[in-house]
Design a protein around this motif. Structure first.
Motif, PDB file in Angstrom:
ATOM      1  N   PRO A 251       0.884  -1.370  -0.072  1.00 10.99           N
ATOM      2  CA  PRO A 251      -0.039  -0.103  -0.162  1.00 10.99           C
ATOM      3  C   PRO A 251       0.942   1.288   0.219  1.00 10.99           C
ATOM      4  O   PRO A 251       1.775   1.208   0.400  1.00 10.99           O
ATOM      5  CB  PRO A 251      -0.942  -0.084   1.274  1.00 10.99           C
ATOM      6  CG  PRO A 251      -0.689  -1.530   1.462  1.00 10.99           C
ATOM      7  CD  PRO A 251       0.547  -1.935   1.015  1.00 10.99           C
ATOM      8  N   LEU A 252       0.303   2.276  -0.690  1.00 17.60           N
ATOM      9  CA  LEU A 252       0.976   3.622  -0.552  1.00 17.60           C
ATOM     10  C   LEU A 252       1.143   4.180   0.808  1.00 17.60           C
ATOM     11  O   LEU A 252       2.069   5.064   1.256  1.00 17.60           O
ATOM     12  CB  LEU A 252       0.437   4.564  -1.570  1.00 17.60           C
ATOM     13  CG  LEU A 252       0.200   4.214  -2.914  1.00 17.60           C
ATOM     14  CD1 LEU A 252      -0.429   5.310  -3.623  1.00 17.60           C
ATOM     15  CD2 LEU A 252       1.774   3.960  -3.423  1.00 17.60           C
ATOM     16  N   LEU A 276      -8.928   1.193   3.692  1.00 16.92           N
ATOM     17  CA  LEU A 276      -8.697   0.584   2.533  1.00 16.92           C
ATOM     18  C   LEU A 276      -7.427   0.757   1.940  1.00 16.92           C
ATOM     19  O   LEU A 276      -6.901   0.175   1.363  1.00 16.92           O
ATOM     20  CB  LEU A 276      -9.883   0.712   1.445  1.00 16.92           C
ATOM     21  CG  LEU A 276     -11.356   0.272   1.704  1.00 16.92           C
ATOM     22  CD1 LEU A 276     -12.354   0.510   0.586  1.00 16.92           C
ATOM     23  CD2 LEU A 276     -11.330  -1.179   2.039  1.00 16.92           C
ATOM     24  N   SER A 277      -7.119   2.061   1.809  1.00 16.50           N
ATOM     25  CA  SER A 277      -5.884   2.519   1.269  1.00 16.50           C
ATOM     26  C   SER A 277      -4.663   2.112   1.986  1.00 16.50           C
ATOM     27  O   SER A 277      -3.562   2.156   1.478  1.00 16.50           O
ATOM     28  CB  SER A 277      -5.787   4.236   1.159  1.00 16.50           C
ATOM     29  OG  SER A 277      -5.617   4.690   2.643  1.00 16.50           O
ATOM     30  N   ARG A 278      -4.990   1.518   3.045  1.00 19.62           N
ATOM     31  CA  ARG A 278      -3.923   0.748   3.907  1.00 19.62           C
ATOM     32  C   ARG A 278      -3.892  -0.785   3.848  1.00 19.62           C
ATOM     33  O   ARG A 278      -3.129  -1.402   4.589  1.00 19.62           O
ATOM     34  CB  ARG A 278      -3.511   1.348   5.530  1.00 19.62           C
ATOM     35  CG  ARG A 278      -3.258   2.879   5.321  1.00 19.62           C
ATOM     36  CD  ARG A 278      -3.880   3.665   6.414  1.00 19.62           C
ATOM     37  NE  ARG A 278      -3.096   4.961   6.534  1.00 19.62           N
ATOM     38  CZ  ARG A 278      -3.743   6.061   5.865  1.00 19.62           C
ATOM     39  NH1 ARG A 278      -4.682   5.829   5.114  1.00 19.62           N
ATOM     40  NH2 ARG A 278      -3.139   7.150   5.885  1.00 19.62           N
ATOM     41  N   LEU A 279      -4.831  -1.144   3.122  1.00 22.16           N
ATOM     42  CA  LEU A 279      -5.013  -2.730   3.088  1.00 22.16           C
ATOM     43  C   LEU A 279      -4.682  -3.374   1.892  1.00 22.16           C
ATOM     44  O   LEU A 279      -4.319  -4.550   1.813  1.00 22.16           O
ATOM     45  CB  LEU A 279      -6.650  -2.969   3.521  1.00 22.16           C
ATOM     46  CG  LEU A 279      -6.933  -2.950   5.044  1.00 22.16           C
ATOM     47  CD1 LEU A 279      -8.337  -3.214   5.113  1.00 22.16           C
ATOM     48  CD2 LEU A 279      -6.065  -3.632   5.940  1.00 22.16           C
ATOM     49  N   VAL A 280      -5.179  -2.327   0.770  1.00 25.73           N
ATOM     50  CA  VAL A 280      -5.154  -3.210  -0.621  1.00 25.73           C
ATOM     51  C   VAL A 280      -3.830  -2.740  -1.366  1.00 25.73           C
ATOM     52  O   VAL A 280      -3.124  -1.616  -1.110  1.00 25.73           O
ATOM     53  CB  VAL A 280      -6.241  -2.686  -1.537  1.00 25.73           C
ATOM     54  CG1 VAL A 280      -7.439  -3.124  -1.168  1.00 25.73           C
ATOM     55  CG2 VAL A 280      -6.284  -1.000  -1.645  1.00 25.73           C
ATOM     56  N   ASP A 281      -3.405  -3.547  -2.173  1.00 28.64           N
ATOM     57  CA  ASP A 281      -1.960  -3.481  -2.900  1.00 28.64           C
ATOM     58  C   ASP A 281      -2.193  -2.098  -3.460  1.00 28.64           C
ATOM     59  O   ASP A 281      -2.996  -1.794  -4.557  1.00 28.64           O
ATOM     60  CB  ASP A 281      -1.828  -4.525  -4.035  1.00 28.64           C
ATOM     61  CG  ASP A 281      -1.566  -5.901  -3.184  1.00 28.64           C
ATOM     62  OD1 ASP A 281      -1.714  -6.030  -1.967  1.00 28.64           O
ATOM     63  OD2 ASP A 281      -1.634  -6.912  -3.972  1.00 28.64           O
ATOM     64  N   GLY A 282      -1.018  -1.249  -3.590  1.00 21.24           N
ATOM     65  CA  GLY A 282      -1.067  -0.141  -4.318  1.00 21.24           C
ATOM     66  C   GLY A 282      -1.919   0.783  -3.877  1.00 21.24           C
ATOM     67  O   GLY A 282      -1.983   1.827  -4.496  1.00 21.24           O
ATOM     68  N   SER A 283      -2.487   0.610  -2.898  1.00 17.65           N
ATOM     69  CA  SER A 283      -3.821   1.613  -2.411  1.00 17.65           C
ATOM     70  C   SER A 283      -4.590   1.714  -3.720  1.00 17.65           C
ATOM     71  O   SER A 283      -5.320   3.002  -3.567  1.00 17.65           O
ATOM     72  CB  SER A 283      -3.367   2.788  -2.026  1.00 17.65           C
ATOM     73  OG  SER A 283      -2.429   2.728  -0.826  1.00 17.65           O
ATOM     74  N   HIS A 306      -3.921 -11.191  -4.332  1.00 14.57           N
ATOM     75  CA  HIS A 306      -5.077 -11.789  -4.665  1.00 14.57           C
ATOM     76  C   HIS A 306      -6.194 -11.003  -5.109  1.00 14.57           C
ATOM     77  O   HIS A 306      -6.293 -10.039  -4.306  1.00 14.57           O
ATOM     78  CB  HIS A 306      -5.610 -12.613  -3.461  1.00 14.57           C
ATOM     79  CG  HIS A 306      -4.652 -13.610  -2.921  1.00 14.57           C
ATOM     80  ND1 HIS A 306      -4.619 -14.987  -3.602  1.00 14.57           N
ATOM     81  CD2 HIS A 306      -3.481 -13.721  -1.931  1.00 14.57           C
ATOM     82  CE1 HIS A 306      -3.538 -15.661  -2.922  1.00 14.57           C
ATOM     83  NE2 HIS A 306      -2.853 -14.913  -1.953  1.00 14.57           N
ATOM     84  N   LEU A 307      -6.756 -11.077  -6.201  1.00 11.20           N
ATOM     85  CA  LEU A 307      -8.021 -10.157  -6.435  1.00 11.20           C
ATOM     86  C   LEU A 307      -9.219 -10.509  -5.654  1.00 11.20           C
ATOM     87  O   LEU A 307      -9.471 -11.800  -5.337  1.00 11.20           O
ATOM     88  CB  LEU A 307      -8.369 -10.551  -7.990  1.00 11.20           C
ATOM     89  CG  LEU A 307      -9.874 -10.000  -8.361  1.00 11.20           C
ATOM     90  CD1 LEU A 307      -9.481  -8.372  -8.593  1.00 11.20           C
ATOM     91  CD2 LEU A 307     -10.086 -10.447  -9.896  1.00 11.20           C
ATOM     92  N   VAL A 308      -9.740  -9.490  -5.111  1.00  9.22           N
ATOM     93  CA  VAL A 308     -11.097  -9.626  -3.868  1.00  9.22           C
ATOM     94  C   VAL A 308     -11.936  -8.579  -4.749  1.00  9.22           C
ATOM     95  O   VAL A 308     -11.680  -7.588  -4.811  1.00  9.22           O
ATOM     96  CB  VAL A 308     -10.685  -9.548  -2.467  1.00  9.22           C
ATOM     97  CG1 VAL A 308      -9.565 -10.773  -2.285  1.00  9.22           C
ATOM     98  CG2 VAL A 308      -9.836  -8.304  -2.524  1.00  9.22           C
ATOM     99  N   GLY A 309     -13.293  -8.884  -4.068  1.00  9.76           N
ATOM    100  CA  GLY A 309     -14.297  -7.968  -4.134  1.00  9.76           C
ATOM    101  C   GLY A 309     -14.536  -7.574  -2.666  1.00  9.76           C
ATOM    102  O   GLY A 309     -14.567  -7.971  -1.655  1.00  9.76           O
ATOM    103  N   ILE A 310     -14.433  -5.997  -2.541  1.00 10.83           N
ATOM    104  CA  ILE A 310     -14.310  -5.504  -1.202  1.00 10.83           C
ATOM    105  C   ILE A 310     -15.877  -4.929  -1.095  1.00 10.83           C
ATOM    106  O   ILE A 310     -16.447  -4.150  -1.786  1.00 10.83           O
ATOM    107  CB  ILE A 310     -13.292  -4.374  -1.040  1.00 10.83           C
ATOM    108  CG1 ILE A 310     -12.043  -4.985  -1.141  1.00 10.83           C
ATOM    109  CG2 ILE A 310     -13.484  -3.623  -0.001  1.00 10.83           C
ATOM    110  CD1 ILE A 310     -10.872  -3.995  -1.308  1.00 10.83           C
TER     111      ILE A 310
END
Length: 494
Positions: A251-252, A276-283, A306-310
């Motif tokens: 995450p950024l 979310l900006s601190r959880l997902v890859d690359g924010s 891993h691709l996920v729906g949030i």
């Protein structure tokens, strides 16, 4: 602090008896020898922590997920320093949950047995019902029929019903001098027949390896036993998951900052996108219907590659938000994309809910989303990052909707209602229809209500206090209503 307390098992004296007098390895040392790199995710480590069985964690076993020879597995490992590994009701529940995870995710199951069997004083909570101790053996049979491998190590006492655990496994190892397997031990034999017999002669490693055939492999030491199990796993034809080669961006914004962002007022005042900006890859979040139903955030992102729906609460789950959630969950189901739910229920608005057309529409939209969540045939993981109250818990895939995993942040609250947000009567004003009738009833019965309040004030405050206590994350996790409390900064890894 609680996790460190749990890691000490039954305490220093119990560990000394276990390791020095009985010459056994501590359960966490066993797992370090067995699992790749000794690394694992422990499930529900606080189970039984405040249960009425004494001053130590009462589960008597560790459950978790790790890798053996590159293959994911679920392990159930007795901790004999906690009351001799005796099985209490919470321990049965913990083992059944581990088996459920193994079946749902088709994971190899590994048993490390070192237990004195069931705690007989609580037999009515352990034996007779459908989800009591016997279900463990039923699950073993069903898992075998499903083609899910199960292996076991007898690394201590294996008594009574627990003796079926290794004998029903596909392959089992028994350790010389410390592993014993019997329905009833020497004291009961003495009481019943008057015969003196040693544990080794009655059910030791040599007997079961050479005479009864209950064990498939003989090991002269614990280290040899775990190496043997690793060799057994390598022949099970389990496909290692090649996810360690999966590249992903961090995450950024640092996940460590989640410690300062975890909501404490459970009011959804904090924008969920900061989380979310601190959880997902690359924010990066590819948001779905970004401008519609904004009190629920939905979109696609990657976590550790891993691709996920949030699906994440961002306020009250209103009509538009619920419709959006239903649509998005159905999309994930069609595309076979796992769903990550982030729960943070908004407080109930002040004042009694009016049965208006808008209210009815919201209920219908929420029911639609509830059905979509229940029927989505994809993996679902739920994280409670704040409050988890009432029907929002169901709609956002709470425990009763069977997510594959459910974890809580330490600040989480789980309850039917939030004790700090009880509806209040609106100020005096224009009353019409049913509201006017309600006002007249209150005026008529006000003296009676005053008497009731004075008489039952202590009871009411006691109920509120109890509700506050029972809604804490620690109360929930102690009773295995979830799969464990995790630190916010560890969420991505978990």
């Amino acid at each position: 602090e609680l996790l460190e307390r749990v890691k000490k098992g039954g305490g220093e004296n119990a560990i000394l008896r276990h390791t020095q007098r009985n010459k056994k390895l501590f359960v966490r040392e066993r797992l370090r020898l067995l699992l790749d790199d000794g690394d694992f995710l422990e499930l529900s480590p606080l189970a039984g922590l405040d249960m009425p069985y004494g001053d130590v964690p009462a589960a008597g076993c560790l459950t978790g997920i790790g890798k053996i020879c590159g293959a994911w597995c679920v392990f159930i490992a007795s901790d004999a320093t906690v009351k001799g590994g005796t099985i209490y009701p919470i321990g049965v529940k913990k083992q059944l949950r581990a088996q459920e995870i193994a079946m749902e995710n088709r994971l190899l199951s590994v048993h490390l047995v070192d237990s004195g069997g069931a705690f007989l004083h609580l037999q009515s909570e352990l034996f007779p019902d459908k989800l009591h101790g016997g279900r463990i053996f039923y699950n073993e049979a069903i898992m075998s029929a499903m083609g899910i491998p199960q292996v076991a190590v007898v690394c201590g006492s294996c008594v009574a019903g627990g003796a079926y655990v290794p004998t029903m496994a596909e392959e089992s190892v028994i350790i010389d001098k410390i592993g014993t397997l019997f329905l009833a031990g020497p004291p009961l034999v003495k009481a019943a027949t008057g015969e003196d017999v040693s544990p080794e002669d009655l059910g030791g490693a040599r007997l079961h390896s050479r005479v009864s055939g209950c064990s498939d492999h003989f090991a002269s030491s614990e280290e040899e036993a775990y190496e043997c199990i690793r060799n057994v796993v390598s022949t099970l034809n389990c496909e290692p998951v090649p996810e360690q080669d999966r590249d992903h961006d961090s995450p950024l914004y640092s996940p460590e900052e989640l410690l300062g962002l975890a909501p404490l007022d459970y009011g959804c005042t904090l924008p969920i996108k900061l989380i979310l900006s601190r959880l997902v890859d690359g924010s990066r979040l590819q948001e779905f219907k970004a401008a519609y139903g904004t009190t629920l955030v939905t979109g696609f992102g990657h976590v550790e590659g891993h691709l996920v729906g949030i699906v994440a609460n961002n306020g009250e789950l209103a009509h538009d938000a619920a419709l959006k959630g239903s649509h998005f969950v159905q999309l994930c189901g069609q595309r076979g994309i796992p769903i990550l739910f982030l729960q943070n229920t908004a407080p109930q608005p002040a004042g009694p809910a009016s049965i208006s057309q808008a209210h009815s529409n919201r209920l219908k939209a929420q029911a639609s989303m509830m059905a979509a969540v229940a029927c989505a045939a994809v993996p679902k993981i739920t994280i409670v990052i704040g409050g988890c109250f009432g029907s929002d818990s169901y709609i956002m895939c709470g425990r009763s909707f069977s997510p594959n995993f459910l974890f809580l942040w330490p600040n989480a609250r789980v309850a039917l209602v939030d004790s700090r947000h009880f509806p209040r009567v609106p100020p005096a004003g224009d009353w019409t229809g049913e509201e006017l009738e309600l006002k007249q009833l209150k005026a008529k019965f006000f003296p009676l209500l005053c008497c009731f309040y004075c008489a039952f004030k202590p009871v009411l405050f006691s109920a509120l206090s109890r509700l506050e206590e029972e809604s804490s994350a620690f109360y929930s996790s102690s009773r295995l209503w979830d799969d464990g409390i995790i630190l916010p900064q560890d969420t991505r890894k978990v």
